[in-house]
Motif scaffolding. Structure first.
Motif, PDB file in Angstrom:
ATOM      1  N   ASP A 148      63.755   4.984 -84.195  1.00 39.68           N
ATOM      2  CA  ASP A 148      64.708   5.747 -85.000  1.00 39.68           C
ATOM      3  C   ASP A 148      65.204   6.992 -84.268  1.00 39.68           C
ATOM      4  N   ARG A 149      64.643   7.289 -83.105  1.00 43.36           N
ATOM      5  CA  ARG A 149      65.036   8.457 -82.329  1.00 43.36           C
ATOM      6  C   ARG A 149      65.667   8.096 -80.983  1.00 43.36           C
ATOM      7  N   VAL A 150      65.749   6.820 -80.671  1.00 40.74           N
ATOM      8  CA  VAL A 150      66.337   6.374 -79.410  1.00 40.74           C
ATOM      9  C   VAL A 150      67.841   6.623 -79.423  1.00 40.74           C
ATOM     10  N   ASP A 151      68.383   7.035 -78.293  1.00 39.26           N
ATOM     11  CA  ASP A 151      69.816   7.294 -78.149  1.00 39.26           C
ATOM     12  C   ASP A 151      70.600   5.987 -78.261  1.00 39.26           C
ATOM     13  N   LEU A 152      71.435   5.890 -79.265  1.00 42.65           N
ATOM     14  CA  LEU A 152      72.247   4.688 -79.473  1.00 42.65           C
ATOM     15  C   LEU A 152      73.639   4.815 -78.864  1.00 42.65           C
ATOM     16  N   GLY A 153      73.886   5.901 -78.134  1.00 43.60           N
ATOM     17  CA  GLY A 153      75.196   6.088 -77.503  1.00 43.60           C
ATOM     18  C   GLY A 153      75.628   4.911 -76.652  1.00 43.60           C
ATOM     19  N   PRO A 154      74.736   4.363 -75.803  1.00 40.66           N
ATOM     20  CA  PRO A 154      75.143   3.216 -74.970  1.00 40.66           C
ATOM     21  C   PRO A 154      75.425   1.950 -75.776  1.00 40.66           C
ATOM     22  N   TYR A 155      75.110   1.954 -77.056  1.00 38.04           N
ATOM     23  CA  TYR A 155      75.298   0.766 -77.898  1.00 38.04           C
ATOM     24  C   TYR A 155      76.287   1.029 -79.032  1.00 38.04           C
ATOM     25  N   ASP A 156      77.163   2.016 -78.830  1.00 40.46           N
ATOM     26  CA  ASP A 156      78.169   2.374 -79.839  1.00 40.46           C
ATOM     27  C   ASP A 156      77.534   2.630 -81.193  1.00 40.46           C
ATOM     28  N   GLN A 157      76.364   3.281 -81.151  1.00 37.49           N
ATOM     29  CA  GLN A 157      75.625   3.650 -82.362  1.00 37.49           C
ATOM     30  C   GLN A 157      75.201   2.447 -83.195  1.00 37.49           C
ATOM     31  N   VAL A 159      56.534   3.895 -84.398  1.00 41.57           N
ATOM     32  CA  VAL A 159      55.473   4.772 -84.889  1.00 41.57           C
ATOM     33  C   VAL A 159      56.067   5.971 -85.618  1.00 41.57           C
ATOM     34  N   GLY A 160      55.569   6.221 -86.818  1.00 43.55           N
ATOM     35  CA  GLY A 160      56.018   7.368 -87.586  1.00 43.55           C
ATOM     36  C   GLY A 160      55.362   8.651 -87.110  1.00 43.55           C
ATOM     37  N   ILE A 161      56.088   9.772 -87.270  1.00 45.52           N
ATOM     38  CA  ILE A 161      55.508  11.071 -86.912  1.00 45.52           C
ATOM     39  C   ILE A 161      55.525  12.047 -88.079  1.00 45.52           C
ATOM     40  N   ASP A 162      56.216  11.718 -89.157  1.00 52.54           N
ATOM     41  CA  ASP A 162      56.170  12.553 -90.357  1.00 52.54           C
ATOM     42  C   ASP A 162      56.518  11.686 -91.561  1.00 52.54           C
ATOM     43  N   LEU A 163      56.146  12.164 -92.738  1.00 55.15           N
ATOM     44  CA  LEU A 163      56.355  11.378 -93.949  1.00 55.15           C
ATOM     45  C   LEU A 163      57.757  11.542 -94.514  1.00 55.15           C
ATOM     46  N   ASP A 164      58.451  12.612 -94.145  1.00 56.30           N
ATOM     47  CA  ASP A 164      59.798  12.836 -94.663  1.00 56.30           C
ATOM     48  C   ASP A 164      60.811  11.857 -94.066  1.00 56.30           C
ATOM     49  N   SER A 165      60.693  11.584 -92.762  1.00 55.48           N
ATOM     50  CA  SER A 165      61.636  10.666 -92.126  1.00 55.48           C
ATOM     51  C   SER A 165      61.177   9.216 -92.177  1.00 55.48           C
ATOM     52  N   TYR A 166      59.936   9.001 -92.611  1.00 57.55           N
ATOM     53  CA  TYR A 166      59.384   7.641 -92.570  1.00 57.55           C
ATOM     54  C   TYR A 166      60.196   6.627 -93.389  1.00 57.55           C
ATOM     55  N   PRO A 167      60.616   6.923 -94.637  1.00 52.16           N
ATOM     56  CA  PRO A 167      61.355   5.897 -95.400  1.00 52.16           C
ATOM     57  C   PRO A 167      62.611   5.411 -94.690  1.00 52.16           C
ATOM     58  N   ALA A 168      63.366   6.329 -94.068  1.00 53.88           N
ATOM     59  CA  ALA A 168      64.584   5.921 -93.358  1.00 53.88           C
ATOM     60  C   ALA A 168      64.227   5.074 -92.145  1.00 53.88           C
ATOM     61  N   MET A 169      63.170   5.432 -91.441  1.00 55.80           N
ATOM     62  CA  MET A 169      62.736   4.624 -90.288  1.00 55.80           C
ATOM     63  C   MET A 169      62.329   3.226 -90.733  1.00 55.80           C
TER      64      MET A 169
END
Length: 259
Positions: free
Chosen positions: A12-21, A41-51
């Motif tokens: 969920d944090r990888v740069d998607l620029g080379p893939y037109d997002q 791998v999750g690193i926090d509970l706030d962003s986890y649902p979107a991931m």
């Protein structure tokens, strides 16, 4: 084609620029390059649902839920919350959790230790292994793992960068060791010496994407597509063909994460 498994990345944090997002385009590129499976791998509970929603359409992506020791200001992990999320069959581990004293502020050590104990307890309660981050905190990391009975569920010391003494202590606790792009860095010869000594049945490989891109891409945003550089370096250190290393680390992944 080498069918490699990236045992630790943050898709969920990888740069998607080379893939037109287009996240689907990234996943197709990974598959076409020989990446058979990835653990996001999750690193926090706030962003986890979107991931979790992002990776849901892709059965080749496993998930881990946890709170990184450096995270602050978000939802604190509780046993009940972690167990509810870990009931999801796509969740194969608790983490990334652990201790990181590299930039330690007042009171941070006690907060990190309390979180770590909670997440070890959650792993034991749900019977899923731990994904462990440790930086400048190896003594306390090993102590808490012992005190909380982490050997009952096992896990992995991810992005391993410590010495052989620490590696051996982790192995004695039943842990696996995962090596990242750091293994390819010019000044990483002490780490390469550790990698030569770890039993084959305890080795994993990872990218930790988007962080820690391997040579020759060091300094750029990392991606699971660069896993082959880690695999190639480790295979050379162990005197193996890359195909054999891919097979060994895939078997180890399936054993640890019950896939």
């Amino acid at each position: 084609m080498n069918r490699l498994i990236d045992s630790h990345c943050h898709l969920d944090r990888v740069d998607l620029g080379p893939y037109d997002q287009d996240f689907a385009a990234l996943i197709r590129a990974c598959s076409e390059s020989g990446i058979a499976r990835m653990l996001c791998v999750g690193i926090d509970l706030d962003s986890y649902p979107a991931m979790r929603d992002l990776v849901d359409p892709y059965p080749e992506i496993d998930v881990a839920v946890g709170v990184h020791p450096n995270e602050s200001g978000g939802e604190e992990p509780s046993l009940e919350r972690l167990l509810a999320l870990a009931a999801d069959p796509r969740v194969v581990a608790i983490g990334e959790t652990g201790l990181d004293y590299y930039r330690l502020g007042d009171g941070d050590a006690s907060v990190q230790q309390r979180r770590f104990r909670i997440q070890i307890a959650a792993a034991r309660a749900c019977g899923k292994p731990l994904i462990i981050h440790t930086r400048a905190a190896r003594a306390d990391t090993l102590r808490l793992l012992r005190e909380e009975g982490a050997a009952a569920v096992g896990g992995v010391l991810h992005c391993f960068t410590e010495d052989w003494e620490t590696a051996r202590a982790g192995l004695d606790l039943g842990l696996y060791l995962s090596f990242s792009g750091i293994l390819t860095f010019k000044k990483a010869e002490p780490l390469r010496e550790v990698a030569r000594r770890v039993p084959l049945d305890r080795l994993l490989i990872e990218t930790d994407a988007p962080y820690l891109a391997p040579v020759p891409h060091r300094g750029r945003s990392n991606t699971p597509l660069y896993l082959g550089y880690v695999a190639g370096c480790l295979a050379e250190l162990r005197g193996l063909e890359v195909e054999r290393l891919a097979e060994v680390t895939a078997d180890n992944y399936r054993c640890l994460f019950r896939r």
